[in-house]
Scaffold this active site. Structure first.
Site, PDB file in Angstrom:
ATOM      1  N   CYS A   3       0.761  -1.707   0.040  1.00 27.02           N
ATOM      2  CA  CYS A   3       0.075  -0.184  -0.379  1.00 27.02           C
ATOM      3  C   CYS A   3       0.870   1.129  -0.009  1.00 27.02           C
ATOM      4  CB  CYS A   3      -1.287   0.104   1.504  1.00 27.02           C
ATOM      5  SG  CYS A   3      -1.615   1.395   1.647  1.00 27.02           S
ATOM      6  N   HIS A  99      -8.542   8.338   2.413  1.00 23.52           N
ATOM      7  CA  HIS A  99      -7.883   9.297   2.649  1.00 23.52           C
ATOM      8  C   HIS A  99      -8.933  10.828   2.483  1.00 23.52           C
ATOM      9  CE1 HIS A  99      -7.032   7.629  -1.375  1.00 23.52           C
ATOM     10  NE2 HIS A  99      -7.806   8.884  -1.853  1.00 23.52           N
TER      11      HIS A  99
HETATM   12  P1  5GP Z   1      -7.916   8.632  -5.162  1.00 27.39           P
HETATM   13  O1  5GP Z   1      -7.974   8.741  -6.597  1.00 27.39           O
HETATM   14  O2  5GP Z   1      -7.472   7.435  -4.826  1.00 27.39           O
HETATM   15  O3  5GP Z   1      -8.896   9.442  -4.445  1.00 27.39           O
HETATM   16  O4  5GP Z   1      -6.510   9.261  -4.491  1.00 27.39           O
HETATM   17  C1  5GP Z   1      -5.023   9.506  -4.199  1.00 27.39           C
HETATM   18  C2  5GP Z   1      -4.343  10.743  -4.552  1.00 27.39           C
HETATM   19  O5  5GP Z   1      -2.541   9.890  -3.903  1.00 27.39           O
HETATM   20  C3  5GP Z   1      -4.392  10.779  -5.952  1.00 27.39           C
HETATM   21  O6  5GP Z   1      -5.245  11.987  -5.942  1.00 27.39           O
HETATM   22  C4  5GP Z   1      -2.277  10.985  -6.008  1.00 27.39           C
HETATM   23  O7  5GP Z   1      -2.158  12.004  -6.736  1.00 27.39           O
HETATM   24  C5  5GP Z   1      -1.836  10.702  -4.578  1.00 27.39           C
HETATM   25  N1  5GP Z   1      -0.639   9.853  -4.721  1.00 27.39           N
HETATM   26  C6  5GP Z   1      -0.966   8.298  -5.236  1.00 27.39           C
HETATM   27  N2  5GP Z   1       0.532   8.166  -5.061  1.00 27.39           N
HETATM   28  C7  5GP Z   1       1.003   9.744  -4.742  1.00 27.39           C
HETATM   29  C8  5GP Z   1       2.322   9.784  -3.482  1.00 27.39           C
HETATM   30  O8  5GP Z   1       3.535   8.300  -3.747  1.00 27.39           O
HETATM   31  N3  5GP Z   1       2.973  10.252  -2.591  1.00 27.39           N
HETATM   32  C9  5GP Z   1       2.110  11.080  -2.940  1.00 27.39           C
HETATM   33  N4  5GP Z   1       1.794  12.636  -2.140  1.00 27.39           N
HETATM   34  N5  5GP Z   1       0.398  11.541  -3.251  1.00 27.39           N
HETATM   35  C10 5GP Z   1       0.227  10.249  -4.287  1.00 27.39           C
HETATM   36 ZN    ZN Z   2      -2.463   1.410   3.293  1.00 22.75          ZN
END
Ligand code: 5GP
Ligand code: ZN
Length: 113
Positions: A3, A99
């Protein structure tokens, strides 16, 4: 399966941390979609808000407190901001560690896409 956000919690993957307590971590999104784009997570791995059972009550409060404090520190409350949590495939969730996105610094549109 690894993860990404658990790796960020363990500091195995670097991130720009803006807030950290025993149970909560917040860092800048790697692909910001607004001038301010911060991701707030519980350090504990839960998949989505669907796993916030009543025994997670205090964690929920601590996450909301983090959101308030980060928004204030980023001077967002005056003009307003958005808090988003995506759930599952239709919700557009790409990282399956719950998140909350804090988005601010520009007017948001509604409804989101
Ligand atoms: P979701 O699409 O699941 O709601 O949001 C996941 C978020 O995590 C995305 O906005 C993506 O840019 C961010 N994200 C994914 N991998 C990383 C990472 O390795 N570091 C950071 N700081 N953000 C990440
Ligand atoms: Zn996790």
């Amino acid at each position: 399966m690894t993860c990404i956000f658990c790796e960020i919690v363990k500091k195995n993957i670097p991130s720009q941390i803006v807030y950290e307590t025993d149970q909560v971590l917040a860092f800048k999104d790697i692909a910001p979609v607004a001038p301010v784009h911060i991701v707030v997570i519980p350090k504990k791995h839960l998949k989505s808000v669907m796993e916030f059972d009543p025994e997670e009550g205090m964690l929920t409060v601590l996450l909301m407190r983090a959101i308030r404090e980060i928004a204030s520190a980023q001077q967002l409350p005056e003009n307003g901001f958005r808090v988003v949590t995506n759930v599952g495939s239709h919700g557009g969730q790409s990282v399956h560690h719950v998140h909350f996105h804090i988005l601010g610094g520009r007017p948001m549109t509604w409804p989101p896409g």
